[in-house]
Motif scaffolding. Sequence first.
Motif, PDB file in Angstrom:
ATOM      1  N   ARG A 183       0.836  -1.209   0.000  1.00 16.85           N
ATOM      2  CA  ARG A 183       0.000   0.000   0.000  1.00 16.85           C
ATOM      3  C   ARG A 183       0.871   1.260   0.000  1.00 16.85           C
ATOM      4  O   ARG A 183       0.556   2.247  -0.681  1.00 16.85           O
ATOM      5  CB  ARG A 183      -0.919  -0.007   1.213  1.00 16.85           C
ATOM      6  N   GLU A 215       2.317   2.022  -3.450  1.00 22.05           N
ATOM      7  CA  GLU A 215       1.324   2.642  -4.330  1.00 22.05           C
ATOM      8  C   GLU A 215       1.090   4.105  -3.955  1.00 22.05           C
ATOM      9  O   GLU A 215       0.875   4.953  -4.825  1.00 22.05           O
ATOM     10  CB  GLU A 215       0.023   1.850  -4.283  1.00 22.05           C
ATOM     11  N   GLU A 216       1.150   4.417  -2.669  1.00 23.30           N
ATOM     12  CA  GLU A 216       0.934   5.795  -2.230  1.00 23.30           C
ATOM     13  C   GLU A 216       2.092   6.706  -2.660  1.00 23.30           C
ATOM     14  O   GLU A 216       1.870   7.809  -3.171  1.00 23.30           O
ATOM     15  CB  GLU A 216       0.762   5.835  -0.709  1.00 23.30           C
ATOM     16  N   ARG A 236       1.108   5.138  -8.354  1.00 26.04           N
ATOM     17  CA  ARG A 236       0.750   4.149  -9.374  1.00 26.04           C
ATOM     18  C   ARG A 236       0.432   2.821  -8.705  1.00 26.04           C
ATOM     19  O   ARG A 236       1.025   2.475  -7.679  1.00 26.04           O
ATOM     20  CB  ARG A 236       1.902   3.951 -10.367  1.00 26.04           C
ATOM     21  N   PRO A 237      -0.474   2.061  -9.290  1.00 27.84           N
ATOM     22  CA  PRO A 237      -0.807   0.756  -8.698  1.00 27.84           C
ATOM     23  C   PRO A 237       0.242  -0.294  -9.040  1.00 27.84           C
ATOM     24  O   PRO A 237       0.969  -0.181 -10.034  1.00 27.84           O
ATOM     25  CB  PRO A 237      -2.150   0.408  -9.347  1.00 27.84           C
ATOM     26  N   LEU A 238       0.315  -1.285  -8.181  1.00 28.95           N
ATOM     27  CA  LEU A 238       1.120  -2.460  -8.505  1.00 28.95           C
ATOM     28  C   LEU A 238       0.428  -3.231  -9.616  1.00 28.95           C
ATOM     29  O   LEU A 238      -0.803  -3.249  -9.712  1.00 28.95           O
ATOM     30  CB  LEU A 238       1.290  -3.345  -7.272  1.00 28.95           C
ATOM     31  N   LEU A 291       5.404  -2.472 -10.684  1.00 33.34           N
ATOM     32  CA  LEU A 291       4.319  -1.533 -10.884  1.00 33.34           C
ATOM     33  C   LEU A 291       3.558  -1.884 -12.157  1.00 33.34           C
ATOM     34  O   LEU A 291       3.997  -2.718 -12.954  1.00 33.34           O
ATOM     35  CB  LEU A 291       4.859  -0.109 -10.971  1.00 33.34           C
TER      36      LEU A 291
END
Length: 250
Positions: free
Chosen positions: A174, A177-178, A182-184, A221
Amino acid sequence: MTSENPTRAGARRLRADRARQVADVLRRQVLSDAFKDGPLPHEDRLAEEFAASRNTVREALDLLRGEGLVRRVPGSGTLVVADKVPHGLNRLQGLAETLHEHGDVANEVRAFGPVRAPGPVARRFGLPEGADVVYVERLRRLNGLPLSLDLTYLAPDIGAELSAEDLATQDIFRLIEEVTGRPLGRADITLEAVNADPHSAAVLEVPRGSALLMLERLTSLVDGRPVDLEYVRFRGDRITMQGRLLRDLT
């Protein structure tokens, strides 16, 4: 010295093979809480269900007792005593995300800081030889009991961003991503059994040489950049891996 009757020896081997087959099916039922409301069925019932002899069923139950999954209670039958929790392999999640329904996951941060990346680690991150990465070692506990020892290498820029974060209460996924915005995207994993070395055994509170489940996971990512390389040693007596695989016929 007399040799054993080969027919009798063959019968014993056959029964032992059959006992393992019965134990494999019962093990999944035990771990999926099929018997959470009472004892396992009587040996006669199990023998009928598996089309096996009572001796075979007894050997199967002995195997499960040896694994610490069940115990025999006079007057009550065979009861489940396993305390394993499922770790899903269907989605890319941190441990706290995966196990939140089973209790409190706490992290004891044992090490955090920059280290020179071993050659294989640098190559997996696409970094030059001799580059630094950030190393994190955490003991993960579930409801206060040791569950896993996580050795993590982070891409240097991301590791630097996490230096001010509370890694004792938050999942690294988490946080990544923060800080990146960008999201994994994906993770490449390998799961195998390894023996507990002296350090791992002491931290996880298991005898040296005990079998541990080790998950190697390289997480990237969504754009494909690798950012997190983990070597997670799980206590095999407290966790079971579960997932669903779909066959691609295209």
